[in-house]
Write an enzyme that holds these catalytic residues in place. Structure first.
Site, PDB file in Angstrom:
ATOM      1  N   ASP A 191     -75.578 -20.230 -77.372  1.00 15.40           N
ATOM      2  CA  ASP A 191     -74.290 -20.537 -76.731  1.00 15.40           C
ATOM      3  C   ASP A 191     -73.638 -19.267 -76.207  1.00 15.40           C
ATOM      4  O   ASP A 191     -72.416 -19.163 -76.155  1.00 15.40           O
ATOM      5  CB  ASP A 191     -73.343 -21.286 -77.680  1.00 15.40           C
ATOM      6  CG  ASP A 191     -72.169 -21.907 -76.927  1.00 15.40           C
ATOM      7  OD1 ASP A 191     -72.277 -22.090 -75.699  1.00 15.40           O
ATOM      8  OD2 ASP A 191     -71.142 -22.187 -77.561  1.00 15.40           O
TER       9      ASP A 191
ATOM     10  N   HIS B 213     -74.589 -26.404 -80.836  1.00 21.15           N
ATOM     11  CA  HIS B 213     -73.738 -25.453 -81.571  1.00 21.15           C
ATOM     12  C   HIS B 213     -72.928 -26.114 -82.689  1.00 21.15           C
ATOM     13  O   HIS B 213     -71.705 -26.153 -82.645  1.00 21.15           O
ATOM     14  CB  HIS B 213     -72.825 -24.659 -80.618  1.00 21.15           C
ATOM     15  CG  HIS B 213     -72.193 -25.457 -79.509  1.00 21.15           C
ATOM     16  ND1 HIS B 213     -71.457 -26.590 -79.726  1.00 21.15           N
ATOM     17  CD2 HIS B 213     -72.177 -25.269 -78.166  1.00 21.15           C
ATOM     18  CE1 HIS B 213     -71.011 -27.058 -78.574  1.00 21.15           C
ATOM     19  NE2 HIS B 213     -71.448 -26.273 -77.613  1.00 21.15           N
TER      20      HIS B 213
ATOM     21  N   HIS C 127     -79.772 -23.055 -75.801  1.00 18.74           N
ATOM     22  CA  HIS C 127     -78.406 -23.325 -75.305  1.00 18.74           C
ATOM     23  C   HIS C 127     -77.817 -22.022 -74.769  1.00 18.74           C
ATOM     24  O   HIS C 127     -77.430 -21.150 -75.547  1.00 18.74           O
ATOM     25  CB  HIS C 127     -77.512 -23.871 -76.430  1.00 18.74           C
ATOM     26  CG  HIS C 127     -76.140 -24.241 -75.952  1.00 18.74           C
ATOM     27  ND1 HIS C 127     -75.624 -25.508 -76.112  1.00 18.74           N
ATOM     28  CD2 HIS C 127     -75.182 -23.534 -75.323  1.00 18.74           C
ATOM     29  CE1 HIS C 127     -74.405 -25.552 -75.592  1.00 18.74           C
ATOM     30  NE2 HIS C 127     -74.109 -24.353 -75.107  1.00 18.74           N
TER      31      HIS C 127
ATOM     32  N   HIS D 203     -71.988 -31.826 -76.452  1.00 20.74           N
ATOM     33  CA  HIS D 203     -70.887 -31.001 -76.967  1.00 20.74           C
ATOM     34  C   HIS D 203     -70.094 -31.931 -77.870  1.00 20.74           C
ATOM     35  O   HIS D 203     -69.337 -32.776 -77.403  1.00 20.74           O
ATOM     36  CB  HIS D 203     -70.018 -30.443 -75.833  1.00 20.74           C
ATOM     37  CG  HIS D 203     -68.921 -29.565 -76.342  1.00 20.74           C
ATOM     38  ND1 HIS D 203     -68.937 -28.188 -76.209  1.00 20.74           N
ATOM     39  CD2 HIS D 203     -67.811 -29.847 -77.071  1.00 20.74           C
ATOM     40  CE1 HIS D 203     -67.867 -27.667 -76.804  1.00 20.74           C
ATOM     41  NE2 HIS D 203     -67.158 -28.664 -77.330  1.00 20.74           N
TER      42      HIS D 203
ATOM     43  N   LYS E 219     -76.564 -33.062 -70.211  1.00 19.90           N
ATOM     44  CA  LYS E 219     -75.533 -32.587 -71.134  1.00 19.90           C
ATOM     45  C   LYS E 219     -74.291 -33.473 -71.071  1.00 19.90           C
ATOM     46  O   LYS E 219     -73.743 -33.720 -69.995  1.00 19.90           O
ATOM     47  CB  LYS E 219     -75.158 -31.144 -70.757  1.00 19.90           C
ATOM     48  CG  LYS E 219     -74.057 -30.519 -71.577  1.00 19.90           C
ATOM     49  CD  LYS E 219     -74.508 -30.131 -72.969  1.00 19.90           C
ATOM     50  CE  LYS E 219     -73.353 -29.715 -73.866  1.00 19.90           C
ATOM     51  NZ  LYS E 219     -73.173 -28.284 -73.969  1.00 19.90           N
TER      52      LYS E 219
ATOM     53  N   HIS F 226     -75.388 -20.100 -71.483  1.00 16.25           N
ATOM     54  CA  HIS F 226     -74.576 -20.104 -70.255  1.00 16.25           C
ATOM     55  C   HIS F 226     -74.924 -18.858 -69.456  1.00 16.25           C
ATOM     56  O   HIS F 226     -74.541 -17.749 -69.833  1.00 16.25           O
ATOM     57  CB  HIS F 226     -73.085 -20.113 -70.590  1.00 16.25           C
ATOM     58  CG  HIS F 226     -72.673 -21.319 -71.375  1.00 16.25           C
ATOM     59  ND1 HIS F 226     -72.272 -22.488 -70.778  1.00 16.25           N
ATOM     60  CD2 HIS F 226     -72.642 -21.553 -72.711  1.00 16.25           C
ATOM     61  CE1 HIS F 226     -72.004 -23.390 -71.703  1.00 16.25           C
ATOM     62  NE2 HIS F 226     -72.220 -22.850 -72.889  1.00 16.25           N
TER      63      HIS F 226
HETATM   64  C1  NCD Z   1     -68.616 -22.297 -73.278  1.00 20.36           C
HETATM   65  C2  NCD Z   1     -68.376 -21.666 -71.905  1.00 20.36           C
HETATM   66  O1  NCD Z   1     -67.596 -20.707 -71.814  1.00 20.36           O
HETATM   67  O2  NCD Z   1     -68.975 -22.123 -70.939  1.00 20.36           O
HETATM   68  N1  NCD Z   1     -67.628 -21.820 -74.192  1.00 20.36           N
HETATM   69  C3  NCD Z   1     -67.716 -21.814 -75.537  1.00 20.36           C
HETATM   70  O3  NCD Z   1     -66.739 -21.454 -76.191  1.00 20.36           O
HETATM   71  N2  NCD Z   1     -68.808 -22.168 -76.162  1.00 20.36           N
HETATM   72  C4  NCD Z   1     -68.618 -23.775 -73.155  1.00 20.36           C
HETATM   73  C5  NCD Z   1     -69.160 -24.492 -74.364  1.00 20.36           C
HETATM   74  O4  NCD Z   1     -70.347 -24.422 -74.665  1.00 20.36           O
HETATM   75  O5  NCD Z   1     -68.373 -25.152 -75.050  1.00 20.36           O
HETATM   76 ZN    ZN Z   2     -72.176 -23.824 -74.678  1.00 19.03          ZN
END
Ligand code: NCD
Ligand code: ZN
Length: 352
Positions: A254, A181, A20, A143, A106, A22
């Site tokens: 995450d 998460h 996971h 999520h 997702k 970003h």
């Molecule tokens: C994530 C993001 O900034 O893209 N933020 C977070 O707090 N985890 C989005 C997500 O996974 O919820």
């Molecule tokens: Zn995330």
């Protein structure tokens, strides 16, 4: 492969994956990707760009941008995901999975988190999509928070499991689901008691900090993420689950970078940028829990097996040695504050 004697000082284990992540896009992608590529062989690339990755064509183009941003010589492989909307076409999505473009899809409940405005308004809207995903073995990544403003933000995960995920699992018993998460004792129990088709990722920050830490000596915006950190008893439940050896729990950082200015703000963004110290942080937890012998399975085996992908070849080596974390990291996009900024960690990744 794991070698550990009393007071292990060096640990060599199979190359891990991040289930996971970003990675963002453009200048931010360019500034953060090396941190993940240094540690992980593969990563599930989250689709919540603005605009989101909805079609296979968008995913292929994003994949190319990720590959092009890798440091020279890196074989880091992104696994692409589709962002589900009320309008997702089951046939298009299935074609993307069957062509090997998408590894998973997702589900963001609309407005649950960063760039989720196009998310799903009511899970019933995507039942034809879930039915198709179940049939073709395409994993659903969730999520897991309700967005009902009447539900307290600290309860939104537990209520989601009860109101939404239990129903989805009941209606699609063969659908592979990853609850991303997870943050609560209720989620740990839900996963443990659920069928083998249901698993969860756990972040380093939810293993290391509780909600009190977010207010330690003042407001700590760099610990703010969604789902938000919870009480201590939840953190302890997550640590037990992650270090238990149960194959339903696996690594998913995450890591979610935002410009420092967007977090240090009157209305700060949610997301913890932990990619620079992810393995070091997880390993610290396993060390503290006397579970170094279970680390490799959590980091490098459970996720791949759940997704039905081959285990990585090659190894990484971590050494017990003090590691200073910088206060800020400059990216071409903006300054970003890393997780554990200014702290000294007890482990270092020495060879990948
Ligand atoms: C994530 C993001 O900034 O893209 N933020 C977070 O707090 N985890 C989005 C997500 O996974 O919820
Ligand atoms: Zn995330």
């Amino acid at each position: 492969m794991v070698s550990c004697e009393p007071m292990t000082t060096t640990l060599t284990f199979r190359r891990p994956d991040d289930w996971h992540l970003h990675l963002r896009d453009g200048a931010m992608l360019a500034g953060v990707i090396a941190h993940s590529a240094r540690q992980f062989a593969r990563a599930i690339a989250m689709p919540n760009l603005d605009p989101p990755i909805v079609t296979a064509a968008q995913a292929l183009a994003y994949r190319e941008r990720i590959l092009a941003a890798r440091p020279a010589g890196s074989d880091f492989a992104p696994l692409m995901t589709a962002y589900l909307t009320d309008g997702t076409d089951p046939a298009d999505l299935a074609a993307g999975f069957e062509r090997g473009v998408f590894a998973a899809a997702k589900l963001y409940p609309a407005h649950a988190t960063t760039n989720s405005a196009h998310g799903v308004t009511e899970v019933g809207a995507i039942y034809p999509v879930l039915e198709r995903m179940e049939r073709i073995g395409m994993p659903l990544l969730v999520h897991g928070e309700v967005t009902d403003p009447a539900v307290d933000v600290f309860d939104r995960e537990a209520v989601f499991l009860e109101r939404v995920l239990a129903r989805v699992i009941g209606d699609f018993p063969a659908l592979k689901v990853v609850s991303e998460h997870i943050t609560t004792e209720e989620a740990v129990r839900f996963i443990e008691e659920g069928p083998a088709t249901v698993a969860a990722t756990v972040t380093p920050h939810h293993l290391q900090f509780n909600r009190t830490a977010m207010f330690q000596g003042g407001l700590r915006p760099h610990l703010y993420c969604l789902p938000v950190l919870k009480r201590e008893r939840h953190r302890l439940a997550l640590r037990r689950a992650a270090t238990s050896g149960n194959p339903k729990f696996f690594l998913g950082t995450d890591s979610a970078p935002h410009p420092a200015a967007a977090k240090e703000a009157a209305c700060g963004c949610a997301g913890v940028f932990n990619a620079p110290v992810a393995l070091e942080s997880y390993l610290t937890v396993f060390d503290e829990e006397d579970a170094l012998d279970r680390f490799e399975a959590f980091a490098s085996e459970h996720g791949a097996r759940f997704y039905g992908l081959p285990l990585n070849t090659g190894t990484v080596t971590m050494r017990r040695e003090p590691t200073e974390v910088p206060a800020r990291i400059q990216t071409p996009a903006a300054e970003v504050v890393p997780y554990q900024a200014d702290a000294t960690l007890g482990w270092r990744l020495v060879a990948g």
